[in-house]
Each structure stands twice: as C-alpha cells, then as structure tokens.
Design a protein around this motif. Structure first.
Motif, PDB file in Angstrom:
ATOM      1  N   PRO A 187      10.750  38.919   7.009  1.00 15.26           N
ATOM      2  CA  PRO A 187      10.990  38.658   6.346  1.00 15.26           C
ATOM      3  C   PRO A 187      12.953  39.023   6.612  1.00 15.26           C
ATOM      4  O   PRO A 187      13.954  38.348   5.561  1.00 15.26           O
ATOM      5  CB  PRO A 187      10.643  39.261   4.768  1.00 15.26           C
ATOM      6  N   ALA A 188      13.400  39.676   7.059  1.00 12.69           N
ATOM      7  CA  ALA A 188      14.776  40.211   7.646  1.00 12.69           C
ATOM      8  C   ALA A 188      15.290  39.334   8.206  1.00 12.69           C
ATOM      9  O   ALA A 188      16.270  39.766   8.905  1.00 12.69           O
ATOM     10  CB  ALA A 188      14.823  41.722   7.728  1.00 12.69           C
ATOM     11  N   HIS A 189      14.582  37.979   8.422  1.00 14.38           N
ATOM     12  CA  HIS A 189      15.912  37.777   9.509  1.00 14.38           C
ATOM     13  C   HIS A 189      16.613  36.742   8.986  1.00 14.38           C
ATOM     14  O   HIS A 189      16.826  35.813   8.066  1.00 14.38           O
ATOM     15  CB  HIS A 189      14.818  36.433  10.228  1.00 14.38           C
ATOM     16  N   PRO A 190      17.756  36.619   9.858  1.00 12.90           N
ATOM     17  CA  PRO A 190      18.763  36.598   9.220  1.00 12.90           C
ATOM     18  C   PRO A 190      18.560  34.440   8.894  1.00 12.90           C
ATOM     19  O   PRO A 190      19.690  34.080   7.639  1.00 12.90           O
ATOM     20  CB  PRO A 190      19.551  36.624  10.067  1.00 12.90           C
ATOM     21  N   ALA A 191      17.681  33.914  10.034  1.00 12.71           N
ATOM     22  CA  ALA A 191      17.914  32.309   9.540  1.00 12.71           C
ATOM     23  C   ALA A 191      16.889  31.828   8.517  1.00 12.71           C
ATOM     24  O   ALA A 191      16.495  31.464   8.149  1.00 12.71           O
ATOM     25  CB  ALA A 191      17.778  31.582  10.822  1.00 12.71           C
ATOM     26  N   ALA A 192      16.135  33.054   7.893  1.00 13.12           N
ATOM     27  CA  ALA A 192      14.656  33.147   7.198  1.00 13.12           C
ATOM     28  C   ALA A 192      15.245  33.079   5.142  1.00 13.12           C
ATOM     29  O   ALA A 192      14.684  32.995   4.659  1.00 13.12           O
ATOM     30  CB  ALA A 192      14.168  34.065   6.667  1.00 13.12           C
ATOM     31  N   HIS A 193      16.652  32.640   5.376  1.00 15.56           N
ATOM     32  CA  HIS A 193      17.120  32.048   4.045  1.00 15.56           C
ATOM     33  C   HIS A 193      17.052  32.858   2.762  1.00 15.56           C
ATOM     34  O   HIS A 193      16.031  33.068   1.957  1.00 15.56           O
ATOM     35  CB  HIS A 193      17.194  30.695   3.550  1.00 15.56           C
ATOM     36  N   GLY A 194      17.055  34.775   3.411  1.00 11.12           N
ATOM     37  CA  GLY A 194      16.742  35.579   1.983  1.00 11.12           C
ATOM     38  C   GLY A 194      15.333  36.065   3.038  1.00 11.12           C
ATOM     39  O   GLY A 194      15.425  36.710   4.082  1.00 11.12           O
ATOM     40  N   VAL A 195      14.389  35.796   1.897  1.00 15.29           N
ATOM     41  CA  VAL A 195      12.721  37.286   2.226  1.00 15.29           C
ATOM     42  C   VAL A 195      12.049  36.330   2.569  1.00 15.29           C
ATOM     43  O   VAL A 195      10.311  36.355   2.090  1.00 15.29           O
ATOM     44  CB  VAL A 195      12.508  38.056   1.290  1.00 15.29           C
ATOM     45  N   VAL A 211      12.286  25.630  13.919  1.00 17.14           N
ATOM     46  CA  VAL A 211      11.358  26.138  12.726  1.00 17.14           C
ATOM     47  C   VAL A 211      12.932  26.438  12.055  1.00 17.14           C
ATOM     48  O   VAL A 211      12.926  25.961  10.605  1.00 17.14           O
ATOM     49  CB  VAL A 211      10.545  27.347  12.975  1.00 17.14           C
ATOM     50  N   VAL A 212      13.711  27.400  12.398  1.00 14.24           N
ATOM     51  CA  VAL A 212      15.232  27.064  11.812  1.00 14.24           C
ATOM     52  C   VAL A 212      15.654  26.866  11.156  1.00 14.24           C
ATOM     53  O   VAL A 212      16.238  26.366   9.820  1.00 14.24           O
ATOM     54  CB  VAL A 212      16.236  28.103  12.961  1.00 14.24           C
ATOM     55  N   ALA A 213      15.760  25.118  11.684  1.00 11.63           N
ATOM     56  CA  ALA A 213      15.960  23.306  11.244  1.00 11.63           C
ATOM     57  C   ALA A 213      15.826  23.697  10.053  1.00 11.63           C
ATOM     58  O   ALA A 213      16.501  22.569   9.456  1.00 11.63           O
ATOM     59  CB  ALA A 213      16.235  22.710  12.903  1.00 11.63           C
ATOM     60  N   ILE A 214      14.224  23.279  10.340  1.00  8.15           N
ATOM     61  CA  ILE A 214      13.381  22.783   9.547  1.00  8.15           C
ATOM     62  C   ILE A 214      13.430  23.807   8.061  1.00  8.15           C
ATOM     63  O   ILE A 214      14.111  23.525   6.919  1.00  8.15           O
ATOM     64  CB  ILE A 214      11.850  22.554   9.884  1.00  8.15           C
ATOM     65  N   ILE A 215      13.215  24.587   7.959  1.00  2.00           N
ATOM     66  CA  ILE A 215      14.130  26.232   6.516  1.00  2.00           C
ATOM     67  C   ILE A 215      15.736  25.028   6.143  1.00  2.00           C
ATOM     68  O   ILE A 215      15.633  24.905   4.969  1.00  2.00           O
ATOM     69  CB  ILE A 215      13.852  27.009   7.423  1.00  2.00           C
ATOM     70  N   GLY A 216      16.293  25.309   7.625  1.00  2.00           N
ATOM     71  CA  GLY A 216      17.801  25.062   6.721  1.00  2.00           C
ATOM     72  C   GLY A 216      17.672  23.556   5.742  1.00  2.00           C
ATOM     73  O   GLY A 216      17.876  23.788   4.776  1.00  2.00           O
ATOM     74  N   SER A 217      16.952  22.841   6.478  1.00  2.00           N
ATOM     75  CA  SER A 217      16.884  21.296   6.146  1.00  2.00           C
ATOM     76  C   SER A 217      15.568  21.703   5.061  1.00  2.00           C
ATOM     77  O   SER A 217      16.083  20.083   4.055  1.00  2.00           O
ATOM     78  CB  SER A 217      16.382  20.294   6.692  1.00  2.00           C
ATOM     79  N   GLN A 218      15.700  22.042   4.824  1.00  2.00           N
ATOM     80  CA  GLN A 218      14.606  22.395   3.304  1.00  2.00           C
ATOM     81  C   GLN A 218      15.433  22.977   2.137  1.00  2.00           C
ATOM     82  O   GLN A 218      15.319  22.325   0.742  1.00  2.00           O
ATOM     83  CB  GLN A 218      13.080  23.170   3.366  1.00  2.00           C
ATOM     84  N   ASP A 219      16.230  23.604   2.389  1.00  2.00           N
ATOM     85  CA  ASP A 219      17.311  23.960   1.829  1.00  2.00           C
ATOM     86  C   ASP A 219      16.248  24.575   0.095  1.00  2.00           C
ATOM     87  O   ASP A 219      16.568  24.699  -0.969  1.00  2.00           O
ATOM     88  CB  ASP A 219      18.268  23.365   1.018  1.00  2.00           C
ATOM     89  N   ILE A 220      15.582  25.363   1.420  1.00  2.00           N
ATOM     90  CA  ILE A 220      15.216  26.977   0.712  1.00  2.00           C
ATOM     91  C   ILE A 220      15.927  27.772  -0.204  1.00  2.00           C
ATOM     92  O   ILE A 220      16.887  28.932   0.615  1.00  2.00           O
ATOM     93  CB  ILE A 220      14.086  27.330   1.338  1.00  2.00           C
ATOM     94  N   VAL A 221      15.941  28.605  -1.298  1.00  2.00           N
ATOM     95  CA  VAL A 221      16.503  29.658  -1.809  1.00  2.00           C
ATOM     96  C   VAL A 221      15.360  30.361  -2.617  1.00  2.00           C
ATOM     97  O   VAL A 221      14.556  29.822  -3.538  1.00  2.00           O
ATOM     98  CB  VAL A 221      17.389  29.373  -3.535  1.00  2.00           C
ATOM     99  N   PHE A 222      14.639  31.407  -2.044  1.00  2.00           N
ATOM    100  CA  PHE A 222      13.860  32.425  -2.584  1.00  2.00           C
ATOM    101  C   PHE A 222      13.742  32.591  -4.327  1.00  2.00           C
ATOM    102  O   PHE A 222      12.396  33.168  -5.064  1.00  2.00           O
ATOM    103  CB  PHE A 222      13.200  33.688  -1.264  1.00  2.00           C
ATOM    104  N   GLY A 223      15.173  32.637  -4.823  1.00  2.00           N
ATOM    105  CA  GLY A 223      15.286  33.023  -6.501  1.00  2.00           C
ATOM    106  C   GLY A 223      14.330  32.104  -6.736  1.00  2.00           C
ATOM    107  O   GLY A 223      13.281  32.779  -8.199  1.00  2.00           O
ATOM    108  N   GLU A 224      14.399  30.896  -6.744  1.00  2.00           N
ATOM    109  CA  GLU A 224      13.825  29.848  -7.250  1.00  2.00           C
ATOM    110  C   GLU A 224      12.037  29.819  -6.823  1.00  2.00           C
ATOM    111  O   GLU A 224      10.977  29.301  -7.413  1.00  2.00           O
ATOM    112  CB  GLU A 224      13.670  28.415  -7.044  1.00  2.00           C
ATOM    113  N   VAL A 225      11.618  30.485  -5.334  1.00  2.00           N
ATOM    114  CA  VAL A 225      10.170  30.184  -4.623  1.00  2.00           C
ATOM    115  C   VAL A 225       9.569  30.560  -5.374  1.00  2.00           C
ATOM    116  O   VAL A 225       8.599  30.679  -5.965  1.00  2.00           O
ATOM    117  CB  VAL A 225      10.709  29.860  -2.893  1.00  2.00           C
ATOM    118  N   ASP A 226      10.385  32.551  -5.253  1.00  2.00           N
ATOM    119  CA  ASP A 226       9.209  33.624  -6.204  1.00  2.00           C
ATOM    120  C   ASP A 226       9.414  33.730  -7.353  1.00  2.00           C
ATOM    121  O   ASP A 226       8.360  34.822  -7.992  1.00  2.00           O
ATOM    122  CB  ASP A 226       9.961  34.716  -5.349  1.00  2.00           C
ATOM    123  N   ARG A 227      10.503  33.752  -8.082  1.00  2.00           N
ATOM    124  CA  ARG A 227      10.487  33.506  -9.352  1.00  2.00           C
ATOM    125  C   ARG A 227      10.495  34.820 -10.100  1.00  2.00           C
ATOM    126  O   ARG A 227       9.526  35.483 -10.125  1.00  2.00           O
ATOM    127  CB  ARG A 227       9.421  32.808 -10.065  1.00  2.00           C
TER     128      ARG A 227
END
Lengths: 417, 240
Positions: free
Chosen positions: A13-21, A401-417
């Motif tokens: 979860p601490a990968h820079p391309a993981a857009h958070g956690v 995978v990195v390109a797909i995560i980027g293209s999904q525009d993921i932000v963990f604040g809303e995914v995890d709530r």
C-alpha cells in the motif's frame, strides 16, 4: 522438468503509483496479470458511522474529506439529500454559485488526475504544469471559504456566504520583493469573479499546453491506447459512471439527464469516447476541463448581473443574520437551537445523486425524524471503478496496472470512506 | 419526471403482482419492498424486462433498523419539565474470548432488524428505483446475492457483509472489505460502539503491535432528539 506456476506480487500500500493506500495482490504469469485482488480499507475512517452521531450540519466537513480532491462536489451531494427531505427551496443565486464551484472543483480534480496519471506513466512536467493552475483555483476556494481544501462552504438551504468583493493579496517577504509581489497581485485587484474571469480566459490556452505535451506524444499513446478496454455492456454491468462510462461511449451525464442546481440553464456539451480504453478516457477528461471552463464563464456572467440572497431565509435550517440576533428574540432562539440541537428532518428517505468529477456520487439518507441521520450511505464512484480493476487489468502487463489505476482516477478517501 | 415514475409504478403493479409487499412513491422516488423469497425474481425482471431495463446497480447497502425511531432525550413537556442531559451508556470492557458470542444480537428485537437496500438506474429510460428486502432471521441475516444479475453488486455485498454481517447466498467471494484483517464485529450495526471495541498500539516490551480493549469513554455530545411538536419545515415552507 521444473514446475512452472504463477507467483503472487504485492503492490502497495505504500507504492507511489498506488494513489494513496491501495494494496493490490497480483497473481502473475511471468510479466502478465492473471488476477488482481485490490485490498481496500486502509483509509477507512468510518464516516458513515460518525455521521450517525452528529447533527446534520456538523457532518458537512466529513464530506470534504471523502474525495479530498473534489471537496465541494461531495458537499453538494450531501446537502442535496438533506434539502430533498426537508423540501426547502435554494435561492437561485446560491444555485449558480454551487454550479460554478462544482465546475471549479471538476477542473481541480481533473488537474490532479492528469498530474498523477502522467507522473505514473513517466511525464514529470505535467505535474508541475497542473499544480500551477490548481493554485489559482484553490485561491478561489480560499477567498470564498477561508480554506484552500476543506471548504465546508455548501450548507443546506444555500451556501455559507456570498462571493467576496476582494481577493487575498500576496505580501512582501524576505524572499519576495516588491516587483514580484506586484506581478503576483496583478489579477487580484478586483473581486473573486474578476479573478475567475481572468482564469477562464487563460485556462483554454493551458489545456492546449497539456495537449501539446501529451495527446500526440508517442510514449503517452503507447502506454494508454488499447490499455484497460471496457466495452459498453461491461461498463454498465460493473457500475461505472462518469468519465469511465462516457469513455466507453455512453453520453450519460447527470448534469444533463437529471439536472440539479443551475445546470438546466447552462449550455455545455458531453464529450464521449468510442474505444473505451485509457486514452479515450484521457481525451474525455481533457474535454471536460474545457467544458467546465465554459460553464464557469456562463456562471460568472450570470452572477455579475443578478444579486440576491445566497441562503434560504427559513431559520429553522439556516442561521439568522448576526445583526438580527442583537434585537430580535426569535432570531436568537433560532440561532441557539440551530447551533446546539440542530434541526430535525421529517421521517423518510432520499437518494440524491450528482455528477461528481469521478462519476455518480450519491448520498442515500434515511431519517427517522431525529436531528441526526439514521443512516447515511455514501455511494462513491471510485468504489465501483476499483471493483472493476480485476477485469480491466487481466491479461495486461504489470506496468499497465499503473496506467489503469491512473485512468480510473482513484482517490482513497471516497473508496474507503 | 414524476409522471414517468407513476407510469412505472402502475406497470410494476400489474406485472409484478404479489411479488412485492408495498410500493411507495415519495419525493419522486419509487420504493419497492420485496420479501426475500421473490428477491431474485423481481431483480431479474427489472433488469431484463423491455419496459424497465435497469441496466445498472448504482448502490447496494445494508441498514440496521434496531434503533429506528428511538431518541435519547424526551422532549415532551410534562408537569415536571424536561428530562436533563444524557447518561453515558455503561459499556462492558471488550473480552477477546467472548467476542464471537457477543457478536450475536444481545436483545430480542420485535420485527425484522436488517434490510438490504438497492438503488437501480436505467440509462435507457432515465429512471431510478429503490428496492428493499428485510432479512427473515435477525441472528443470521441472509439475502440471495444479485452478483449474477449486476456484477457491480460484488463489492457492495462484501461491504454490507463486513459492516452489518448480512450474508449473501451464492456470492462468489464473500470476504471482509473495509475493516482491518482479523477484525471482530460488524461496525455499522447500531449496537457497535462508536469508539470501537479495541485499540492498537506498539508494545516496546513485546516488540510488536498489540490490541487492547479501548480505554477512552465516549461522552454523548448532542443528544439524539425526535421532535413531533416541531411543525414540519416542508409544510411551513409551503405556507410561506
């Protein structure tokens, strides 16, 4: 004969391309993804539980912290649900202010998305470019609410206060001399609307700059074209919304189809992709920035010519004016009740959805007649998008995978709530 | 918009007769209440029927109705006046060995406790609908999974399982999703304390992270109040 078997790779979860956690457990066959299992919840703060323990107005701030790059849009979904249950009218000027700030937020979000996405794929410059423009928009946030990120500006019944007549100024410091300060303050001499108008005039040129860097860039296209293709049927099945759905060819936009705020009065287009790959989603979002710019322009124009209240005058819900409280007993009581106990919503349930920069953001609110929500379910677009990760990544290379995560525009604040 | 919803309501009334217990139209939203046994039938119908075509499942969530309509502070005026403030609930310290047993609902509840609520969207017809089904058994709530009808339900059902402990029959992969690995309990149930049951810290003696029962006491902030005497804000708005 040696045994050949898949191996498992832990991404994040601490990968820079993981857009958070994001923690991805990837089952790999050589360099190819066989199965992607996202583990989420590392940023779970129990927003839905916390909201149940507080009066309605005290939870607006939690909404900012859901998707922390499109703050005001989250607030909008929440206040819309409350307003729907209360059945109160929002003044038209407040509607336009909300529309304008929703679009400012959309640009803010898309700028951060393109910054992060291109950085993941290997284009450093975009990051610096995007943050340059974000700065101006966050100054607009600051001017109107006092906070650059977590604004808590929308309130049930309107917005917190009217647009300011002046912009905050830069001041001279040991590192910034007089001439520099003068240059920085050049477009801050007028009101917030003047400042934003100046921005909307500059911004299309900036988007051209981004496009010059990326759209026909050979490396960018090699990394995005044909990666993470989602067919229209699958996009619907997997619950995709927003640019993820439009990238697959649906002209579906809640601002047009189920208008809220002042969107029905405003002229704009919905960009639609054809191939459903990461590159189409990139093009859709770029065009959305241009359209948002157009909407902001129209809102500025309207707001210049129409004055009026920005908050409902129903003081069961909105606080009365400070001056009224000095001589009017009723106003004082209203203020006291509102700030201590809050207001009770009528018993019932409401589902209010808005077109969030990432997709359909909705609040499902159940009230049993109390001054606190009985249940608030937050429908976050990123949650559905991330659940499609396995299907989108299967058969692709690890670097995709990195390109797909980027293209999904993921932000963990809303995914995890 | 609203007339389209009314059309849908009459259409469903004729075509799904007997498969749902009630259909309510409020605030421009249609809510169907469906018994668990016809849950999949109705979902399949709504997904595939030519007139409904709800292609997308926007949202699925659990609801715990155990405390519905319960206030913490009585606001009815009486000869002795209002009751004062709120007592902090007495909470037994968390017991790791008893955790599994305590997970069961402590008090017998009248009526059904857990519900699953689904929001559907039809892009073709630009309509939404809300479905609700109550779980028959409060101690072991089960609902048939709709993952095969709408794939997006997968994570939503995992979430409802994680937060409420609702089981979904024939779900392909019913694991916890939001809470920690090895978490005990279902945090969004109304009898789960707001501050949680365990807290985590690094223990320098054992040189590892350990879990302990929570040491903080949650003070009630603003009491939960239900006001019947307050005139409805909506009706007041109409009078103005």
């Amino acid at each position: 004969m040696p045994e050949i078997r898949n191996f498992t790779l832990n991404f994040g979860p601490a990968h820079p391309a993981a857009h958070g956690v994001l923690r991805l457990v990837l089952e790999m066959d050589g360099e190819m993804i066989v199965r992607a299992d996202p583990h989420i919840g590392l940023l779970h703060r129990g927003t839905e539980k916390l909201v149940e323990s507080k009066p309605y107005n005290q939870s607006i701030g939690y909404m900012d912290r859901l998707d922390y790059v499109s703050m005001m849009c989250n607030e909008h979904g929440y206040v819309l649900a409350i307003e729907k249950l209360l059945g109160i009218e929002v003044p038209i000027r407040a509607q336009y202010i909300r529309t304008m700030f929703d679009e400012i937020t959309r640009i803010l979000n898309h700028l951060l998305w393109i910054a992060g996405h291109s950085l993941d794929v290997g284009a450093m410059t975009m990051f610096l470019y995007a943050f340059r423009e974000r700065e101006d928009l966050m100054d607009a946030y600051e001017a109107v609410s006092g906070a650059r990120l977590h604004a808590t500006y929308y309130r049930p019944g309107g917005v917190n206060r009217d647009l300011p007549d002046s912009m905050p100024q830069y001041e001279k410091t040991r590192w910034r001399d007089e001439a520099e300060v003068k240059r920085q303050n050049a477009n801050r001499q007028g009101s917030l609307l003047d400042f934003l108008e100046d921005f909307t005039n500059r911004f299309p040129g900036k988007v051209d700059e981004y496009e010059t860097l990326l759209t026909d860039n050979r490396i960018w296209k090699q990394r995005l074209v044909g990666v993470g293709v989602v067919s229209p049927e699958r996009a619907l099945q997997m619950g995709f919304t927003g640019p993820m759905l439009r990238g697959s060819g649906f002209a579906w936009d809640l601002r047009k189809k189920q208008p809220y705020a002042a969107y029905s009065q405003i002229d704009f287009d919905i960009p639609v992709g054809t191939n459903g790959d990461s590159y189409d989603r990139y093009l859709v979002r770029i065009e959305e920035m241009r359209q948002s710019n157009r909407i902001i322009k129209q809102c500025i124009d309207w707001l210049r010519h129409h004055q009026g209240p920005v908050r409902s005058d129903n003081h069961k819900v909105t606080p009365p004016k400070r001056a009224d409280m000095k001589h009017d007993m009723e106003a004082l009581i209203h203020h006291f009740k509102l700030m201590t106990e809050g207001y009770c919503l009528p018993e019932g349930e409401a589902y209010a959805a808005i077109e969030h920069p990432k997709g359909e953001f909705a609040c499902y609110l159940i009230s049993d007649g109390a001054n606190k929500p009985y249940r608030l379910k937050i429908r976050a677009p990123g949650f559905a998008h991330l659940s499609g990760m396995n299907e989108m990544a299967r058969g692709h290379m690890l670097s995709d995978v990195v390109a797909i995560i980027g293209s999904q525009d993921i932000v963990f604040g809303e995914v995890d709530r | 918009m609203s007339s389209k919803i009314e059309e849908l309501q009459t259409y469903l009334n004729t075509h799904l007769e007997g498969k749902f217990t009630s259909s309510v139209l409020a605030l421009g939203e249609l809510t169907l209440e469906i018994p668990a046994r016809s849950w999949l039938d109705v979902c399949n119908f709504l997904r595939h029927d030519e007139q409904t075509q709800f292609e997308q499942l926007s949202d699925l969530c659990g609801v715990d109705y155990i405390a519905y309509g319960k206030a913490e502070w009585d606001t009815h005026a009486s000869s002795t006046g209002f009751s004062r403030a709120v007592q902090a609930p007495s909470v037994d310290p968390f017991d790791f060995d008893q955790a599994k047993i305590k997970d069961e609902p402590s008090e017998a509840v009248a009526g059904k406790r857990f519900a699953v609520v689904v929001h559907l969207l039809s892009i073709k017809r630009n309509r939404r609908i809300r479905l609700r089904t109550f779980c028959e058994d409060n101690a072991y709530p089960v609902v048939p999974s709709v993952v095969r009808i709408w794939n997006s339900a997968n994570w939503y059902e995992r979430e409802a399982f994680d937060l409420f402990g609702i089981m979904f029959n024939h779900h392909p992969d019913l694991r916890r999703i939001l809470t920690d690995y090895g978490f005990i309990g279902h945090p969004l149930r109304k009898d789960f304390p707001l501050a949680g049951q365990v807290e985590m810290r690094y223990d320098p003696l054992q040189k590892r992270v350990i879990y302990e029962p929570v040491s903080i006491v949650t003070q009630p902030g603003v009491p939960r109040v239900i006001r019947q005497d307050q005139p409805s804000i909506a009706s007041q708005e109409r009078d103005n």
